[in-house]
Motif scaffolding. Structure first.
Motif, PDB file in Angstrom:
ATOM      1  N   ARG A  48       1.330  -1.214   0.198  1.00  0.00           N
ATOM      2  CA  ARG A  48      -0.346   0.292  -0.167  1.00  0.00           C
ATOM      3  C   ARG A  48       0.805   1.189  -0.083  1.00  0.00           C
ATOM      4  O   ARG A  48       0.455   1.968  -0.572  1.00  0.00           O
ATOM      5  N   ASN A  49       1.756   1.134   0.954  1.00  0.00           N
ATOM      6  CA  ASN A  49       3.139   2.377   1.122  1.00  0.00           C
ATOM      7  C   ASN A  49       3.397   2.823  -0.294  1.00  0.00           C
ATOM      8  O   ASN A  49       4.042   3.637  -0.860  1.00  0.00           O
ATOM      9  N   THR A  50       3.950   1.833  -1.303  1.00  0.00           N
ATOM     10  CA  THR A  50       5.234   1.577  -2.331  1.00  0.00           C
ATOM     11  C   THR A  50       3.905   2.363  -3.688  1.00  0.00           C
ATOM     12  O   THR A  50       4.324   2.458  -4.229  1.00  0.00           O
ATOM     13  N   ALA A  51       2.491   2.108  -3.306  1.00  0.00           N
ATOM     14  CA  ALA A  51       1.849   1.766  -3.987  1.00  0.00           C
ATOM     15  C   ALA A  51       1.615   3.603  -4.717  1.00  0.00           C
ATOM     16  O   ALA A  51       1.374   3.862  -6.063  1.00  0.00           O
ATOM     17  N   ASP A  52       2.056   4.192  -3.394  1.00  0.00           N
ATOM     18  CA  ASP A  52       1.642   6.039  -3.749  1.00  0.00           C
ATOM     19  C   ASP A  52       3.560   6.965  -3.801  1.00  0.00           C
ATOM     20  O   ASP A  52       3.449   5.920  -2.921  1.00  0.00           O
ATOM     21  N   GLY A  57       8.260   7.304  -1.271  1.00  0.00           N
ATOM     22  CA  GLY A  57       9.715   8.209  -0.720  1.00  0.00           C
ATOM     23  C   GLY A  57       9.929   8.383  -0.555  1.00  0.00           C
ATOM     24  O   GLY A  57      10.859   8.588   0.662  1.00  0.00           O
ATOM     25  N   ALA A  58       8.659   8.473   1.234  1.00  0.00           N
ATOM     26  CA  ALA A  58       8.719   8.809   2.560  1.00  0.00           C
ATOM     27  C   ALA A  58       9.149   7.629   2.980  1.00  0.00           C
ATOM     28  O   ALA A  58      10.742   7.859   4.356  1.00  0.00           O
ATOM     29  N   PHE A  59       8.938   6.263   3.019  1.00  0.00           N
ATOM     30  CA  PHE A  59       9.225   5.070   3.544  1.00  0.00           C
ATOM     31  C   PHE A  59      10.579   5.047   2.840  1.00  0.00           C
ATOM     32  O   PHE A  59      12.020   4.770   3.836  1.00  0.00           O
ATOM     33  N   MET A  60      11.522   5.415   1.651  1.00  0.00           N
ATOM     34  CA  MET A  60      12.611   5.619   1.572  1.00  0.00           C
ATOM     35  C   MET A  60      13.877   6.115   1.966  1.00  0.00           C
ATOM     36  O   MET A  60      14.519   5.936   2.782  1.00  0.00           O
ATOM     37  N   THR A  61      12.769   7.706   2.347  1.00  0.00           N
ATOM     38  CA  THR A  61      13.373   8.353   3.286  1.00  0.00           C
ATOM     39  C   THR A  61      13.963   7.867   3.809  1.00  0.00           C
ATOM     40  O   THR A  61      15.056   7.983   5.469  1.00  0.00           O
ATOM     41  N   ALA A  62      13.151   7.307   5.154  1.00  0.00           N
ATOM     42  CA  ALA A  62      13.240   6.824   6.718  1.00  0.00           C
ATOM     43  C   ALA A  62      13.801   6.025   6.309  1.00  0.00           C
ATOM     44  O   ALA A  62      15.065   5.218   7.310  1.00  0.00           O
ATOM     45  N   MET A  63      14.172   5.103   5.337  1.00  0.00           N
ATOM     46  CA  MET A  63      15.076   3.350   5.421  1.00  0.00           C
ATOM     47  C   MET A  63      16.109   3.985   5.899  1.00  0.00           C
ATOM     48  O   MET A  63      17.638   3.682   6.143  1.00  0.00           O
ATOM     49  N   ALA A  64      16.427   5.000   4.510  1.00  0.00           N
ATOM     50  CA  ALA A  64      18.147   5.357   4.362  1.00  0.00           C
ATOM     51  C   ALA A  64      18.964   6.675   5.210  1.00  0.00           C
ATOM     52  O   ALA A  64      19.403   6.684   5.119  1.00  0.00           O
ATOM     53  N   SER A  65      17.571   7.307   5.937  1.00  0.00           N
ATOM     54  CA  SER A  65      18.328   8.108   6.965  1.00  0.00           C
ATOM     55  C   SER A  65      18.812   7.596   8.042  1.00  0.00           C
ATOM     56  O   SER A  65      19.231   8.207   9.054  1.00  0.00           O
ATOM     57  N   GLY A  66      18.091   6.451   8.391  1.00  0.00           N
ATOM     58  CA  GLY A  66      18.386   5.384   9.353  1.00  0.00           C
ATOM     59  C   GLY A  66      19.609   4.374   9.233  1.00  0.00           C
ATOM     60  O   GLY A  66      20.041   4.426   8.669  1.00  0.00           O
ATOM     61  N   GLN A  67      20.063   4.179  10.130  1.00  0.00           N
ATOM     62  CA  GLN A  67      21.187   2.927  10.493  1.00  0.00           C
ATOM     63  C   GLN A  67      20.324   2.049  11.020  1.00  0.00           C
ATOM     64  O   GLN A  67      21.112   1.014  11.254  1.00  0.00           O
ATOM     65  N   HIS A  68      19.520   1.277   9.813  1.00  0.00           N
ATOM     66  CA  HIS A  68      17.933  -0.261  10.483  1.00  0.00           C
ATOM     67  C   HIS A  68      19.296  -1.216  10.809  1.00  0.00           C
ATOM     68  O   HIS A  68      19.044  -2.669  10.936  1.00  0.00           O
TER      69      HIS A  68
END
Length: 94
Positions: A48-52, A57-68
């Motif tokens: 659902r998130n990646t369909a928009d 973009g928000a999800f990828m930014t969140a993933m890229a901004s952390g050291q998960h």
């Protein structure tokens, strides 16, 4: 490509699922059943998130901004207060 379940089972050279079981006092069978039961909801949220485009973009930014990756590599860090907070933040995107 391996499924999400397979990736989690193979995490930390196969020790990730065991760490999860120990954290919650579950048997390996119970842990695998719980993960298998939760993955469809996780997968739906991700789809659902990646369909928009903005959601993606928000999800990828969140993933890229952390050291998960550190939590995937060492589950004991994932269960720390900081790990739980960051994990909840990522789940909030889904």
């Amino acid at each position: 490509m391996p499924s999400l379940f397979d990736m989690l089972t193979q995490a930390q050279n196969g020790n990730g699922m065991q760490a999860l079981a120990q954290q919650y006092g579950l048997s390996m069978q119970q842990t695998q059943a719980a993960v298998a039961a939760l993955l469809p909801a996780f997968s739906q949220g991700l789809q659902r998130n990646t369909a928009d485009p903005y959601g993606l973009g928000a999800f990828m930014t969140a993933m890229a901004s952390g050291q998960h990756a550190k939590y995937f590599e060492d589950a004991t860090r994932a269960f720390s207060p900081q790990g739980v907070d960051e994990g909840n933040g990522i789940l909030g995107h889904l």
